[in-house]
Design an enzyme around this catalytic site. Sequence first.
Site, PDB file in Angstrom:
ATOM      1  NE  ARG A  47      -3.043   0.034   3.275  1.00 38.11           N
ATOM      2  CZ  ARG A  47      -3.034  -0.622   4.391  1.00 38.11           C
ATOM      3  NH1 ARG A  47      -3.186  -1.795   4.648  1.00 38.11           N
ATOM      4  NH2 ARG A  47      -2.842   0.267   5.418  1.00 38.11           N
ATOM      5  CG  ASN A  48       5.323   3.069   0.638  1.00 36.87           C
ATOM      6  OD1 ASN A  48       5.614   4.071  -0.294  1.00 36.87           O
ATOM      7  ND2 ASN A  48       6.036   3.375   1.657  1.00 36.87           N
ATOM      8  CB  ALA A  49       1.649   5.901  -2.828  1.00 37.52           C
TER       9      ALA A  49
END
Length: 166
Positions: free
Chosen positions: A39-41
């Site tokens: 979920r890290n962009a």
Amino acid sequence: MSQVSSFPPVAAPDARVLILGSMPGEASLRAGQYYAHQRNAFWRIMGDLLGAGPALPYADRLARLQAAGIALWDVIADCRRSGSLDAAIVKDSVRANDFGGFFAAHPGVERVYFNGGVAEANFRRHVLPGLPGTTLHMQRLPSTSPAHAARPYAEKLAAWSVIVAK
């Protein structure tokens, strides 16, 4: 509370830009990869800016960054922390990476971008005093961490586009 250590820098000798995080989270440490939390962009942004998106193998993503003159590292070499959050870093346990050595080996780096406020604060506190007379352009960018999901992706992408500006 455990002692955690960051990864070595990813940098070609001709790097012009340095992106700095604070300390890899648990998912990254387990995977042995920068920004491994799904979920890290970060890698989604790198995909949109440089074609280094999460669908590519990790080594190919790193190669694309290096080909674009971008180096990747963390400010903190090691520290004590429970969990993944920057807020859990024990402040008096922080030991910074060797930036004097890094900048000597990468003299073309002129711009430093911080992935969030904790990276910037630790750099200014633990590193910058040891780099007198530096002429680096330094700028904090919005954190790509899933813990900072309140800011819309489009806003983060727009802010991060400075890394590819000439």
